[in-house]
Write a protein that holds these residues in place. Sequence first.
Motif, mmCIF file in Angstrom:
data_model
loop_
_atom_site.group_PDB
_atom_site.id
_atom_site.type_symbol
_atom_site.label_atom_id
_atom_site.label_comp_id
_atom_site.label_asym_id
_atom_site.label_seq_id
_atom_site.Cartn_x
_atom_site.Cartn_y
_atom_site.Cartn_z
ATOM 1 N N PHE A 113 3.309 1.483 -5.953
ATOM 2 C CA PHE A 113 3.429 0.899 -3.837
ATOM 3 C C PHE A 113 2.190 0.002 -4.459
ATOM 4 O O PHE A 113 2.010 -1.191 -4.238
ATOM 5 N N ARG A 114 1.665 0.528 -4.462
ATOM 6 C CA ARG A 114 -0.189 0.265 -4.454
ATOM 7 C C ARG A 114 -0.514 -0.641 -5.647
ATOM 8 O O ARG A 114 -1.505 -1.297 -5.546
ATOM 9 N N LYS A 115 0.340 -0.393 -6.236
ATOM 10 C CA LYS A 115 0.301 -1.046 -8.056
ATOM 11 C C LYS A 115 0.437 -2.648 -7.897
ATOM 12 O O LYS A 115 0.184 -3.362 -8.649
ATOM 13 N N ALA A 116 1.342 -3.094 -6.856
ATOM 14 C CA ALA A 116 1.931 -4.083 -6.445
ATOM 15 C C ALA A 116 1.575 -5.417 -6.200
ATOM 16 O O ALA A 116 0.230 -5.503 -5.979
ATOM 17 N N ASP A 117 1.526 -5.932 -7.000
ATOM 18 C CA ASP A 117 0.827 -8.009 -6.022
ATOM 19 C C ASP A 117 0.895 -8.290 -5.326
ATOM 20 O O ASP A 117 -0.228 -8.815 -4.595
ATOM 21 N N ALA A 118 1.983 -7.978 -4.330
ATOM 22 C CA ALA A 118 2.573 -8.095 -3.271
ATOM 23 C C ALA A 118 3.120 -7.295 -2.234
ATOM 24 O O ALA A 118 3.895 -6.689 -2.850
ATOM 25 N N TYR A 119 1.895 -5.963 -1.715
ATOM 26 C CA TYR A 119 2.430 -5.680 -0.239
ATOM 27 C C TYR A 119 2.250 -5.200 0.711
ATOM 28 O O TYR A 119 0.968 -5.263 1.222
ATOM 29 N N ALA A 120 3.111 -4.673 1.971
ATOM 30 C CA ALA A 120 2.257 -4.744 2.860
ATOM 31 C C ALA A 120 2.629 -3.430 3.253
ATOM 32 O O ALA A 120 3.954 -3.173 2.813
#
Length: 134
Positions: A113-120
């Motif tokens: 998840f934390r490798k995504a370009d956009a996450y919250a």
Amino acid sequence: MKQIVNEKEFTPFLERFNNFYDSNIQSVTYSFNKGGSSKVDISILANDLLNPDAKGWTCVVVSLDQLSEMTIIQSKNIPLMSIANGIHLSVIDGEIALEFGGHYEQPENPEEFRKADAYAIGKTLSFEVFSPAI
């Protein structure tokens, strides 16, 4: 009217909007709530499969409150406006994780998840539908 989405409702929520495949982000708004907690509102043009009268795009504002983490990486080579691969939801350490930045498949763990370009990541996921699109 805002509707809260809990973990058991992830699948019906995503299915209603066809997982947000081929949707378009209109805006991302980061703000602070009373007491200092933060929130993100993502305005997305998507197809609402429960509203065939919409005949095209419906505006869905997806909100995540009480954020503990958020990342948005924008570059000329990776535009975030188009969500070709949809969005992904999961629970990480008791909080809701929302990925809307480029993963082709559901991230398998928190690191993905934390490798995504956009996450919250936050406490409360909700959405509101505006039809026709605003």
